[in-house]
Write a protein that holds these residues in place. Sequence first.
Motif, mmCIF file in Angstrom:
data_model
loop_
_atom_site.group_PDB
_atom_site.id
_atom_site.type_symbol
_atom_site.label_atom_id
_atom_site.label_comp_id
_atom_site.label_asym_id
_atom_site.label_seq_id
_atom_site.Cartn_x
_atom_site.Cartn_y
_atom_site.Cartn_z
ATOM 1 N N ARG A 198 -0.097 18.789 42.551
ATOM 2 C CA ARG A 198 1.066 19.427 43.506
ATOM 3 C C ARG A 198 2.343 17.996 43.600
ATOM 4 O O ARG A 198 3.537 18.352 43.901
ATOM 5 N N ILE A 199 1.714 16.744 43.152
ATOM 6 C CA ILE A 199 2.620 15.395 43.202
ATOM 7 C C ILE A 199 3.698 15.514 42.039
ATOM 8 O O ILE A 199 4.760 15.369 42.438
ATOM 9 N N LEU A 200 2.810 15.693 41.210
ATOM 10 C CA LEU A 200 4.097 16.164 39.840
ATOM 11 C C LEU A 200 4.352 16.981 40.229
ATOM 12 O O LEU A 200 6.099 17.254 39.388
ATOM 13 N N ALA A 201 4.720 18.061 40.371
ATOM 14 C CA ALA A 201 5.767 19.709 40.806
ATOM 15 C C ALA A 201 6.498 18.955 41.874
ATOM 16 O O ALA A 201 7.533 19.111 41.535
ATOM 17 N N LYS A 202 6.670 18.479 42.595
ATOM 18 C CA LYS A 202 7.282 18.093 44.021
ATOM 19 C C LYS A 202 7.712 17.235 43.359
ATOM 20 O O LYS A 202 9.285 17.006 43.868
ATOM 21 N N LEU A 203 7.479 15.817 42.480
ATOM 22 C CA LEU A 203 8.968 14.904 42.549
ATOM 23 C C LEU A 203 9.225 14.927 41.044
ATOM 24 O O LEU A 203 10.019 14.148 40.396
ATOM 25 N N GLY A 204 8.669 16.116 40.288
ATOM 26 C CA GLY A 204 9.107 16.466 39.121
ATOM 27 C C GLY A 204 9.046 15.619 37.737
ATOM 28 O O GLY A 204 9.638 14.859 36.492
ATOM 29 N N PHE A 205 7.525 15.195 38.491
ATOM 30 C CA PHE A 205 7.136 14.042 37.459
ATOM 31 C C PHE A 205 6.822 14.423 36.239
ATOM 32 O O PHE A 205 6.241 15.761 36.287
ATOM 33 N N ASN A 206 6.043 13.790 35.092
ATOM 34 C CA ASN A 206 5.408 13.612 33.338
ATOM 35 C C ASN A 206 4.170 13.851 33.708
ATOM 36 O O ASN A 206 3.137 14.423 32.875
ATOM 37 N N ASN A 207 4.067 13.184 34.493
ATOM 38 C CA ASN A 207 2.424 12.556 34.407
ATOM 39 C C ASN A 207 1.824 11.500 35.308
ATOM 40 O O ASN A 207 3.047 10.752 36.245
ATOM 41 N N ARG A 208 0.563 11.237 35.851
ATOM 42 C CA ARG A 208 0.401 10.350 36.487
ATOM 43 C C ARG A 208 0.295 9.084 36.761
ATOM 44 O O ARG A 208 0.853 8.077 37.696
ATOM 45 N N VAL A 209 1.684 8.095 35.538
ATOM 46 C CA VAL A 209 1.656 6.892 35.690
ATOM 47 C C VAL A 209 3.101 6.972 36.370
ATOM 48 O O VAL A 209 3.379 5.765 37.020
ATOM 49 N N GLN A 210 3.808 8.142 36.344
ATOM 50 C CA GLN A 210 5.351 7.406 37.314
ATOM 51 C C GLN A 210 4.174 7.635 38.483
ATOM 52 O O GLN A 210 5.023 7.054 39.005
ATOM 53 N N ILE A 211 4.228 8.626 38.738
ATOM 54 C CA ILE A 211 2.966 8.610 40.456
ATOM 55 C C ILE A 211 2.670 7.332 40.387
ATOM 56 O O ILE A 211 3.281 7.086 41.739
ATOM 57 N N ALA A 212 2.440 7.007 40.142
ATOM 58 C CA ALA A 212 1.162 4.902 40.165
ATOM 59 C C ALA A 212 2.473 3.930 40.816
ATOM 60 O O ALA A 212 2.599 3.380 40.816
ATOM 61 N N LEU A 213 3.912 4.397 38.978
ATOM 62 C CA LEU A 213 4.914 3.273 39.263
ATOM 63 C C LEU A 213 5.708 3.552 41.517
ATOM 64 O O LEU A 213 6.118 2.949 41.242
ATOM 65 N N LEU A 214 5.355 4.938 41.459
ATOM 66 C CA LEU A 214 6.925 5.711 42.356
ATOM 67 C C LEU A 214 6.184 4.339 43.808
ATOM 68 O O LEU A 214 6.614 4.196 44.702
ATOM 69 N N ALA A 215 4.308 4.720 43.219
ATOM 70 C CA ALA A 215 4.188 4.662 44.694
ATOM 71 C C ALA A 215 4.409 2.523 44.945
ATOM 72 O O ALA A 215 4.272 2.150 46.128
#
Length: 230
Positions: A198-215
């Motif tokens: 859900r996080i990937l879909a909401k943010l339009g990201f491709n992978n969890r590393v992008q989530i980590a960097l955004l955090a």
Amino acid sequence: MTIRLLVVDDDPLVRAGLSLMLGGAEDLRIVGEAADGAEVLALVERLAPDVVLMDIRMPDVDGLTATEELRRRPGAPEVVVLTTFHADEQVLRALRAGAAGFVLKDTPPAEIVAAVRRVAAGEPVLSPAVTRQLMSHVAGAPAATGGDARRAAALTRTSLLADREREVAVEIGRGRSNAEIAASLYMSVPTVKTHVSRILAKLGFNNRVQIALLAHDAGLFDEDDPEPAT
């Protein structure tokens, strides 16, 4: 399934070496080579690779610019960055742009082949330990130009997340695996996977590393939080 691979590096000897060792894998097919990032978009459109193995440093259009342009396109292939450094600003920029991970140029051939296979299968290339190393580099680096604007933009994006999703994003930023996140937040692993999707879909990201960097960009961590165990 045969994985179609495009190799991009300005050094012809490196390209030849990569093509030789990767071409020996039965499920990999080298569909093309490029000597500069300026050639990538046209080759991708013509050859339709599944994965692009992309050098960062090239004289005309570098691999970072090529990755950013490529990943903005719908249906773009996955990108694995080739680098001589474990964690520098260029690697981080490539990951922010949507590269699925990176491999060092002196990585053993079998590990590069395995990385390409994982990326083609939609799996992360970076282990939790490597993610922790990257996040440590981000946390310890001096603020870059435009840091305030980046933080404001990151906060705006994280505001799209529900509270539980934000908690999962923070745990991803700590470099924790799904199992570790499940234990920390008292939820099941399938529930963690659902939150990550859900996080990937909401943010339009491709992978969890992008989530980590955004955090990290959003400053979602308390300074006195203990470092996760490695």
